[in-house]
Enzyme design. Structure first.
Site, PDB file in Angstrom:
ATOM      1  N   PHE A 151     -19.901  42.253 -15.511  1.00 50.20           N
ATOM      2  CA  PHE A 151     -20.404  40.909 -15.201  1.00 50.20           C
ATOM      3  C   PHE A 151     -19.549  39.794 -15.786  1.00 50.20           C
ATOM      4  CE2 PHE A 151     -23.974  43.912 -15.526  1.00 50.20           C
ATOM      5  CZ  PHE A 151     -24.433  43.864 -14.219  1.00 50.20           C
ATOM      6  N   LYS A 206     -24.916  44.426  -9.347  1.00 47.23           N
ATOM      7  CA  LYS A 206     -23.814  43.471  -9.370  1.00 47.23           C
ATOM      8  C   LYS A 206     -23.868  42.510  -8.179  1.00 47.23           C
ATOM      9  CE  LYS A 206     -20.044  41.414 -10.318  1.00 47.23           C
ATOM     10  NZ  LYS A 206     -18.792  41.949 -10.731  1.00 47.23           N
ATOM     11  N   PHE A 251     -26.218  27.074 -13.549  1.00 46.50           N
ATOM     12  CA  PHE A 251     -25.819  27.274 -12.142  1.00 46.50           C
ATOM     13  C   PHE A 251     -26.590  26.366 -11.193  1.00 46.50           C
ATOM     14  CE2 PHE A 251     -22.581  30.544 -11.243  1.00 46.50           C
ATOM     15  CZ  PHE A 251     -22.115  30.619 -12.549  1.00 46.50           C
ATOM     16  N   CYS A 262     -14.886  36.302  -6.310  1.00 48.83           N
ATOM     17  CA  CYS A 262     -16.090  37.151  -6.362  1.00 48.83           C
ATOM     18  C   CYS A 262     -17.247  36.645  -5.503  1.00 48.83           C
ATOM     19  CB  CYS A 262     -16.536  37.299  -7.803  1.00 48.83           C
ATOM     20  SG  CYS A 262     -15.248  38.001  -8.840  1.00 48.83           S
ATOM     21  N   LYS A 265     -16.832  36.423  -1.536  1.00 53.45           N
ATOM     22  CA  LYS A 265     -16.570  37.748  -0.941  1.00 53.45           C
ATOM     23  C   LYS A 265     -17.777  38.675  -1.124  1.00 53.45           C
ATOM     24  CE  LYS A 265     -14.191  40.940  -3.953  1.00 53.45           C
ATOM     25  NZ  LYS A 265     -15.112  41.967  -4.179  1.00 53.45           N
ATOM     26  N   LYS A 324     -12.168  27.095 -10.765  1.00 54.84           N
ATOM     27  CA  LYS A 324     -12.979  26.519 -11.850  1.00 54.84           C
ATOM     28  C   LYS A 324     -12.051  26.266 -13.029  1.00 54.84           C
ATOM     29  CE  LYS A 324     -14.699  30.723 -14.085  1.00 54.84           C
ATOM     30  NZ  LYS A 324     -15.870  31.445 -14.507  1.00 54.84           N
TER      31      LYS A 324
END
Ligand code: UGA
Length: 438
Positions: A151, A206, A251, A262, A265, A324
């Site tokens: 993660f 995940k 978030f 990540c 996709k 980022k």
């Protein structure tokens, strides 16, 4: 423990270094010659704070080495981690698992029957079952195969590896559980939650986690769309809903949306896999998550066109290129996408970034890549904050740039700028999802 880590991209290199830091003896396997030489020379082939020092430290200690292929020594390893990439297949949403297949076939001749293979790559649910068959055929025995999702976030990758929120292992047999428990013991002694599940659950954790994160970002971006037409403020809204512990405040930053190697996709691969399993409807909402995300990139160009009229003949500076801050990764970067849309609309597009301009020059000759912030801003008709690097958020920047820009228009695509500072320096600031006009 003696372990191998197969595939030394972002995930694998960080995992290999972290395992060596914990005291394990690590053999890293990497097919890409440039990446391999870099690692052998103590250079991390991508930007990740703290990782170079950690690599040099474990190389000096002598408990890590990097090579192109397995050798007889791999047979001594108890545990093999699969960390190869699973990129989006061209012309499809599905993930390409072919590198995993090649990795287990290459490992098979060096695999002891009592050794454990643990996949860490992000995969479609069901991949491990297929890989077990491929590996069994190549090795000539029933292997111990487990799934152990990772993660880590770029920018805090080493910290996330050494002090994760949780460790999840999906296992079919006690041997796999025992070895994975042992390898992570230096972490779990500090109380890190350690969850043991079946393999499909571990594979799903995940993609479910990344889908949830993407959904959270698109949720607040959808609220930003509503806020923009109703005079509300999506930043204040996020704060207000975020105090509810059930929602949480992370978030929920609205702006030009999520990108990187990540989240985009993974949600697409998840939709493709759910469709294959006959339950596509279950994650239909992810198509909307994707759409909201892409719309926010376009929103910046709409604002620019509204403010400047046509973009043809105009000069626009995009602050930040990486997906980022604290990363040099341009994969599916919203900043690059926004720059591309501005360029396609006819403007001369200048891009600056503290560390990724080398990649910009190599991959995007259509932009003017300029290291120096003042030079980059000189003569711009508008500035767009696309990646919220600390350098651009500094409170001296508005006054510095005011001197070289006649048309003082700045679009805050990340809601990261100090509005009053920019306004005090004479700028007109437009922030996504907010009405901050003085
Ligand atoms: C993501 C996950 O956060 C990790 O947990 C996961 O291990 C990793 O993917 C992976 O699958 O390997 P990462 O891609 O490094 O990590 O980046 P994030 O920090 O998740 O940011 C993703 C994007 O979302 C960035 O473009 C960021 O600017 C954007 N973002 C993030 C927002 O637009 N708003 C927010 O509030 C937060």
């Amino acid at each position: 423990m003696k372990i191998t880590v197969i595939g030394l991209g972002y995930l694998g290199a960080t995992h290999a270094i972290a395992m060596a830091e914990l005291g394990h003896e690590v053999i890293g396997i990497e097919a890409n010659p440039k990446r391999l030489t870099d690692l052998q020379n103590g250079v991390v082939p991508f930007y990740e704070p703290g990782l170079d020092e950690a690599l040099q430290n474990v190389l000096a200690k002598g408990n890590i080495k990097f090579q192109e292929n397995h050798t007889e020594e791999s047979r001594e390893a108890d545990l093999h981690f699969l960390c190869v990439g699973t990129p989006q297949l061209p012309g499809s949403y599905a993930a390409n698992t072919e590198y995993l297949h090649s990795a287990v076939k290459a490992l098979a001749p060096f695999l002891r029957p009592d050794a454990v293979v643990a996949g860490k790559s992000t995969v479609p649910v069901g991949t491990s079952a297929v890989l077990t068959k491929v590996l069994a055929e190549a090795a000539g025995f029933e292997p111990h195969l487990a799934w152990n999702p990772e993660f880590l976030r770029e920018g805090t990758a080493l910290e996330d590896s050494l002090r994760p929120d949780r460790i999840v292992i999906g296992v079919n047999d006690e041997r796999s559980a025992e070895l994975l428990r042992k390898v992570y013991e230096p972490i779990t002694v500090h109380g890190t939650p350690f969850l043991t599940t079946d393999i499909p659950t571990a594979e799903l954790v995940k993609v479910a986690a990344n889908s949830f994160l993407a959904t959270k970002i698109s949720f607040i971006n959808a609220m930003a769309e509503i806020a923009e037409v109703s005079g509300a403020d999506a930043v204040a809204l996020a704060e207000a809903i975020g105090y509810d512990e059930r929602i949480g405040n992370k978030f929920l930053r609205n702006g030009i949306g999520f990108g990187g190697g990540c989240l985009p996709k993974d949600i697409r691969a998840f939709m493709a896999r759910a469709e294959e399993l006959g339950v596509g409807q279950a994650v239909d909402f992810l198509a909307d998550v994707d759409q909201v995300n892409l719309r926010r990139r376009k929103r910046v160009v709409d604002i620019l066109e509204h403010e400047l009229g046509t973009l043809t003949g105009k000069r626009v500076l995009v602050l930040g290129a990486a997906f980022k801050p604290d990363s040099d990764d341009l994969r599916d970067s919203p900043s690059i996408a926004v720059a591309g849309l501005i360029n396609a609309a006819g403007a001369t597009t200048v891009v600056t970034d503290p560390i990724s301009l080398e990649h910009v020059r190599a991959q995007h000759p259509e932009f003017i890549a300029e290291d120096d912030l003042i030079k980059a801003a000189t003569g711009a008709d508008a500035i767009v904050l696309a990646t919220e690097w600390a350098q651009y958020r500094d409170s001296h920047v508005p006054a510095q740039l005011a001197g070289v820009v006649a048309n003082k228009l700045v679009i805050d695509g990340r809601n990261a700028l100090k509005v009053e500072k920019w306004q005090a320096a004479g700028w007109r600031l437009i922030a996504l999802g907010r009405n901050v006009e003085a």
